[in-house]
Design a protein around this motif. Structure first.
Motif, PDB file in Angstrom:
ATOM      1  N   SER A  64      42.451  31.335  43.356  1.00 20.99           N
ATOM      2  CA  SER A  64      41.484  30.269  43.637  1.00 20.99           C
ATOM      3  C   SER A  64      40.203  30.771  44.297  1.00 20.99           C
ATOM      4  O   SER A  64      39.253  30.009  44.459  1.00 20.99           O
ATOM      5  CB  SER A  64      42.132  29.189  44.506  1.00 20.99           C
ATOM      6  OG  SER A  64      42.531  29.741  45.751  1.00 20.99           O
ATOM      7  N   HIS A  65      40.152  32.057  44.670  1.00 21.19           N
ATOM      8  CA  HIS A  65      38.968  32.629  45.311  1.00 21.19           C
ATOM      9  C   HIS A  65      38.539  33.914  44.606  1.00 21.19           C
ATOM     10  O   HIS A  65      39.386  34.649  44.104  1.00 21.19           O
ATOM     11  CB  HIS A  65      39.250  32.953  46.785  1.00 21.19           C
ATOM     12  CG  HIS A  65      39.497  31.740  47.615  1.00 21.19           C
ATOM     13  ND1 HIS A  65      40.720  31.120  47.659  1.00 21.19           N
ATOM     14  CD2 HIS A  65      38.675  31.027  48.414  1.00 21.19           C
ATOM     15  CE1 HIS A  65      40.643  30.072  48.473  1.00 21.19           C
ATOM     16  NE2 HIS A  65      39.408  29.992  48.941  1.00 21.19           N
ATOM     17  N   ALA A  66      37.229  34.160  44.603  1.00 20.91           N
ATOM     18  CA  ALA A  66      36.690  35.399  44.047  1.00 20.91           C
ATOM     19  C   ALA A  66      35.382  35.708  44.779  1.00 20.91           C
ATOM     20  O   ALA A  66      34.825  34.846  45.461  1.00 20.91           O
ATOM     21  CB  ALA A  66      36.445  35.263  42.550  1.00 20.91           C
ATOM     22  N   GLU A  67      34.923  36.939  44.635  1.00 21.03           N
ATOM     23  CA  GLU A  67      33.670  37.352  45.245  1.00 21.03           C
ATOM     24  C   GLU A  67      32.758  37.954  44.196  1.00 21.03           C
ATOM     25  O   GLU A  67      33.213  38.542  43.219  1.00 21.03           O
ATOM     26  CB  GLU A  67      33.927  38.378  46.350  1.00 21.03           C
ATOM     27  CG  GLU A  67      34.694  37.821  47.524  1.00 21.03           C
ATOM     28  CD  GLU A  67      34.919  38.834  48.619  1.00 21.03           C
ATOM     29  OE1 GLU A  67      34.431  39.978  48.507  1.00 21.03           O
ATOM     30  OE2 GLU A  67      35.594  38.479  49.599  1.00 21.03           O
ATOM     31  N   ALA A  68      31.455  37.803  44.432  1.00 22.28           N
ATOM     32  CA  ALA A  68      30.431  38.432  43.600  1.00 22.28           C
ATOM     33  C   ALA A  68      29.348  38.894  44.565  1.00 22.28           C
ATOM     34  O   ALA A  68      28.655  38.060  45.156  1.00 22.28           O
ATOM     35  CB  ALA A  68      29.869  37.454  42.581  1.00 22.28           C
ATOM     36  N   GLY A  69      29.255  40.196  44.764  1.00 26.74           N
ATOM     37  CA  GLY A  69      28.338  40.698  45.786  1.00 26.74           C
ATOM     38  C   GLY A  69      28.735  40.098  47.122  1.00 26.74           C
ATOM     39  O   GLY A  69      29.907  40.073  47.473  1.00 26.74           O
ATOM     40  N   SER A  70      27.771  39.551  47.833  1.00 29.68           N
ATOM     41  CA  SER A  70      28.069  38.922  49.123  1.00 29.68           C
ATOM     42  C   SER A  70      28.429  37.451  48.975  1.00 29.68           C
ATOM     43  O   SER A  70      28.721  36.779  49.974  1.00 29.68           O
ATOM     44  CB  SER A  70      26.864  39.060  50.056  1.00 29.68           C
ATOM     45  OG  SER A  70      25.736  38.421  49.489  1.00 29.68           O
ATOM     46  N   GLY A  71      28.436  36.937  47.745  1.00 33.89           N
ATOM     47  CA  GLY A  71      28.760  35.541  47.504  1.00 33.89           C
ATOM     48  C   GLY A  71      30.248  35.304  47.311  1.00 33.89           C
ATOM     49  O   GLY A  71      31.020  36.228  47.060  1.00 33.89           O
ATOM     50  N   LYS A  72      30.621  34.050  47.425  1.00 29.42           N
ATOM     51  CA  LYS A  72      32.022  33.679  47.286  1.00 29.42           C
ATOM     52  C   LYS A  72      32.144  32.516  46.309  1.00 29.42           C
ATOM     53  O   LYS A  72      31.291  31.639  46.265  1.00 29.42           O
ATOM     54  CB  LYS A  72      32.591  33.280  48.639  1.00 29.42           C
ATOM     55  CG  LYS A  72      32.525  34.405  49.651  1.00 29.42           C
ATOM     56  CD  LYS A  72      33.292  34.071  50.902  1.00 29.42           C
ATOM     57  CE  LYS A  72      33.192  35.129  51.971  1.00 29.42           C
ATOM     58  NZ  LYS A  72      33.149  36.482  51.594  1.00 29.42           N
ATOM     59  N   LEU A  73      33.215  32.551  45.530  1.00 25.28           N
ATOM     60  CA  LEU A  73      33.505  31.474  44.589  1.00 25.28           C
ATOM     61  C   LEU A  73      34.872  30.907  44.905  1.00 25.28           C
ATOM     62  O   LEU A  73      35.786  31.651  45.293  1.00 25.28           O
ATOM     63  CB  LEU A  73      33.508  31.984  43.148  1.00 25.28           C
ATOM     64  CG  LEU A  73      32.165  32.414  42.577  1.00 25.28           C
ATOM     65  CD1 LEU A  73      31.874  33.846  42.957  1.00 25.28           C
ATOM     66  CD2 LEU A  73      32.165  32.253  41.089  1.00 25.28           C
ATOM     67  N   GLU A  74      35.000  29.602  44.733  1.00 25.36           N
ATOM     68  CA  GLU A  74      36.270  28.942  45.001  1.00 25.36           C
ATOM     69  C   GLU A  74      36.505  27.861  43.952  1.00 25.36           C
ATOM     70  O   GLU A  74      35.624  27.043  43.683  1.00 25.36           O
ATOM     71  CB  GLU A  74      36.236  28.313  46.389  1.00 25.36           C
ATOM     72  CG  GLU A  74      37.483  27.571  46.761  1.00 25.36           C
ATOM     73  CD  GLU A  74      37.377  26.930  48.147  1.00 25.36           C
ATOM     74  OE1 GLU A  74      38.272  26.139  48.468  1.00 25.36           O
ATOM     75  OE2 GLU A  74      36.423  27.211  48.874  1.00 25.36           O
ATOM     76  N   TYR A  75      37.684  27.872  43.362  1.00 28.68           N
ATOM     77  CA  TYR A  75      38.077  26.836  42.417  1.00 28.68           C
ATOM     78  C   TYR A  75      38.807  25.758  43.185  1.00 28.68           C
ATOM     79  O   TYR A  75      39.836  26.006  43.813  1.00 28.68           O
ATOM     80  CB  TYR A  75      38.968  27.426  41.324  1.00 28.68           C
ATOM     81  CG  TYR A  75      39.630  26.408  40.423  1.00 28.68           C
ATOM     82  CD1 TYR A  75      38.916  25.353  39.864  1.00 28.68           C
ATOM     83  CD2 TYR A  75      40.979  26.507  40.113  1.00 28.68           C
ATOM     84  CE1 TYR A  75      39.519  24.429  39.031  1.00 28.68           C
ATOM     85  CE2 TYR A  75      41.590  25.597  39.275  1.00 28.68           C
ATOM     86  CZ  TYR A  75      40.870  24.556  38.739  1.00 28.68           C
ATOM     87  OH  TYR A  75      41.472  23.647  37.915  1.00 28.68           O
ATOM     88  N   ASP A  76      38.258  24.563  43.176  1.00 27.63           N
ATOM     89  CA  ASP A  76      38.869  23.414  43.841  1.00 27.63           C
ATOM     90  C   ASP A  76      39.496  22.543  42.755  1.00 27.63           C
ATOM     91  O   ASP A  76      38.812  21.735  42.115  1.00 27.63           O
ATOM     92  CB  ASP A  76      37.814  22.646  44.635  1.00 27.63           C
ATOM     93  CG  ASP A  76      38.393  21.508  45.452  1.00 27.63           C
ATOM     94  OD1 ASP A  76      39.478  20.991  45.108  1.00 27.63           O
ATOM     95  OD2 ASP A  76      37.746  21.130  46.450  1.00 27.63           O
ATOM     96  N   GLY A  80      38.075  19.325  40.775  1.00 27.20           N
ATOM     97  CA  GLY A  80      37.603  19.745  39.463  1.00 27.20           C
ATOM     98  C   GLY A  80      36.236  20.401  39.514  1.00 27.20           C
ATOM     99  O   GLY A  80      35.375  20.099  38.685  1.00 27.20           O
ATOM    100  N   ILE A  81      36.062  21.308  40.503  1.00 26.92           N
ATOM    101  CA  ILE A  81      34.776  21.991  40.648  1.00 26.92           C
ATOM    102  C   ILE A  81      34.990  23.467  40.970  1.00 26.92           C
ATOM    103  O   ILE A  81      36.061  23.871  41.424  1.00 26.92           O
ATOM    104  CB  ILE A  81      33.904  21.383  41.774  1.00 26.92           C
ATOM    105  CG1 ILE A  81      34.620  21.489  43.130  1.00 26.92           C
ATOM    106  CG2 ILE A  81      33.488  19.969  41.462  1.00 26.92           C
ATOM    107  CD1 ILE A  81      33.753  21.186  44.322  1.00 26.92           C
ATOM    108  N   ILE A  82      33.943  24.233  40.720  1.00 26.79           N
ATOM    109  CA  ILE A  82      33.868  25.597  41.221  1.00 26.79           C
ATOM    110  C   ILE A  82      32.743  25.599  42.238  1.00 26.79           C
ATOM    111  O   ILE A  82      31.613  25.189  41.931  1.00 26.79           O
ATOM    112  CB  ILE A  82      33.584  26.617  40.104  1.00 26.79           C
ATOM    113  CG1 ILE A  82      34.746  26.654  39.113  1.00 26.79           C
ATOM    114  CG2 ILE A  82      33.335  28.005  40.696  1.00 26.79           C
ATOM    115  CD1 ILE A  82      34.500  27.526  37.891  1.00 26.79           C
ATOM    116  N   LYS A  83      33.056  26.021  43.440  1.00 24.85           N
ATOM    117  CA  LYS A  83      32.083  26.090  44.529  1.00 24.85           C
ATOM    118  C   LYS A  83      31.589  27.525  44.619  1.00 24.85           C
ATOM    119  O   LYS A  83      32.386  28.451  44.745  1.00 24.85           O
ATOM    120  CB  LYS A  83      32.755  25.676  45.838  1.00 24.85           C
ATOM    121  CG  LYS A  83      31.891  25.776  47.055  1.00 24.85           C
ATOM    122  CD  LYS A  83      32.693  25.347  48.282  1.00 24.85           C
ATOM    123  CE  LYS A  83      31.994  25.685  49.549  1.00 24.85           C
ATOM    124  NZ  LYS A  83      32.818  25.350  50.734  1.00 24.85           N
TER     125      LYS A  83
END
Length: 97
Positions: A64-76, A80-83
């Motif tokens: 449910s979590h991932a990183e891209a550079g210093s950013g963060k992604l989260e699947y909620d 029904g969203i990706i933050k």
């Protein structure tokens, strides 16, 4: 766990790509420097960022979590969203429905 979505996948990738571009150092995910990223022409950058968006979409299907550079992604899943947190002051929400 897989990501459930009802919108066209291309639209989701478009929005996710735009959100990723706001992460100041997202290119580090490719193990590139700022100089190397700047050397690419627009078409090459577009392909790279689109590929990253596609890859991260599938990563979020198993974690449910991932990183891209210093950013963060989260699947909620519940919403029904990706933050996408590009910085403490900038957060994108990519709707999946």
């Amino acid at each position: 766990m897989a990501i459930r979505y009802a919108r066209p996948y291309d639209e989701i990738l478009d929005e996710l790509s735009q959100a990723l571009e706001d992460i100041p150092d997202f290119y580090e995910t490719f193990e590139m420097t700022a100089g190397e990223w700047e050397e690419l022409d627009k078409a090459e950058r577009d392909v790279c960022i689109r590929t990253l968006a596609d890859d991260l979409f599938y990563v979020l299907g198993s974690s449910s979590h991932a990183e891209a550079g210093s950013g963060k992604l989260e699947y909620d899943k519940a919403r029904g969203i990706i933050k996408v947190t590009a910085s403490p002051q900038l957060v994108h929400f990519v709707a999946l429905k």
